[in-house]
Design a protein around this motif. Structure first.
Motif, PDB file in Angstrom:
ATOM      1  N   LYS A 214      16.860  36.079  56.594  1.00  0.00           N
ATOM      2  CA  LYS A 214      17.573  36.060  57.880  1.00  0.00           C
ATOM      3  C   LYS A 214      19.055  36.384  57.694  1.00  0.00           C
ATOM      4  O   LYS A 214      19.871  36.144  58.575  1.00  0.00           O
ATOM      5  N   ALA A 215      19.406  36.910  56.528  1.00  0.00           N
ATOM      6  CA  ALA A 215      20.804  37.198  56.201  1.00  0.00           C
ATOM      7  C   ALA A 215      21.177  38.616  56.601  1.00  0.00           C
ATOM      8  O   ALA A 215      20.352  39.538  56.583  1.00  0.00           O
ATOM      9  N   SER A 216      22.440  38.778  56.958  1.00  0.00           N
ATOM     10  CA  SER A 216      22.967  40.103  57.271  1.00  0.00           C
ATOM     11  C   SER A 216      24.430  40.170  56.862  1.00  0.00           C
ATOM     12  O   SER A 216      25.076  39.154  56.618  1.00  0.00           O
ATOM     13  N   GLN A 217      24.919  41.392  56.786  1.00  0.00           N
ATOM     14  CA  GLN A 217      26.318  41.612  56.472  1.00  0.00           C
ATOM     15  C   GLN A 217      26.846  42.676  57.423  1.00  0.00           C
ATOM     16  O   GLN A 217      26.241  43.740  57.576  1.00  0.00           O
ATOM     17  N   THR A 218      27.959  42.367  58.061  1.00  0.00           N
ATOM     18  CA  THR A 218      28.564  43.285  59.019  1.00  0.00           C
ATOM     19  C   THR A 218      29.844  43.847  58.436  1.00  0.00           C
ATOM     20  O   THR A 218      30.693  43.105  57.934  1.00  0.00           O
ATOM     21  N   CYS A 219      29.974  45.155  58.502  1.00  0.00           N
ATOM     22  CA  CYS A 219      31.201  45.836  58.087  1.00  0.00           C
ATOM     23  C   CYS A 219      31.922  46.288  59.349  1.00  0.00           C
ATOM     24  O   CYS A 219      31.360  47.025  60.170  1.00  0.00           O
ATOM     25  N   CYS A 220      33.131  45.806  59.521  1.00  0.00           N
ATOM     26  CA  CYS A 220      33.962  46.218  60.657  1.00  0.00           C
ATOM     27  C   CYS A 220      34.657  47.506  60.234  1.00  0.00           C
ATOM     28  O   CYS A 220      35.622  47.479  59.478  1.00  0.00           O
TER      29      CYS A 220
END
Length: 160
Positions: free
Chosen positions: A18-24
């Protein structure tokens, strides 16, 4: 805060479970690209919801964005009227449904979703001035406005 529109470009990548990583990737305010906008935000659900609990969950990130937006708006509004802040803290507690599909299937309204926040502030202003700033923040914070469309938000101001 003199520009009415900001444009954002973010990419979220699933990292397993359920993990995610967001790059702005970018933020454009007016027509100007803001420097250093390549921030990374990790998110994971708690174990009880099937994640590993290795990062803040999406609701915590949403509430952190709410607090950060309100904090920036409060500091801005205080600066606009010449008040020097010596302390500013916003504490938010909330009750949010974790299963949105249950809400869609029921005829219940959104009254179970509720946020309560407390602003603790000190500076060279008086209580009336800080209350006026709080009222302007309620109008000025886009994150507060967005959340208020779907839930009850109650706020208190404490002068310390």
């Amino acid at each position: 805060m003199e520009h009415d529109v900001a444009k954002y470009d973010l990419v979220t990548t699933w990292k397993g479970g359920k993990a995610s990583q967001t790059c702005c990737r970018s933020c454009i305010i007016g027509e100007q690209i803001q420097p250093s906008s390549h921030y990374v935000i990790d998110s994971d659900e708690p174990e009880m919801l099937g994640g590993q609990g290795l990062a803040a969950n999406p609701q915590q990130l949403m509430l952190a964005a709410f607090n950060a937006c309100m904090t920036a708006a409060f500091a801005h509004e205080a600066e606009q009227v010449g008040i020097i802040l010596t302390y500013l803290e916003i504490q938010t507690c909330g009750e949010l449904m974790t299963n949105i599909s249950a809400r869609c299937q029921s005829s219940a309204d959104n009254s179970s979703d509720r946020l309560q926040y407390v602003i603790r502030v000190s500076g060279n202003g008086n209580i009336r001035q800080f209350e006026q700033i709080h009222c302007r923040v309620i109008s000025a914070s886009p994150n507060r406005w967005l959340l208020a469309q779907n839930m009850t938000i109650e706020g208190d101001l404490i002068l310390i």
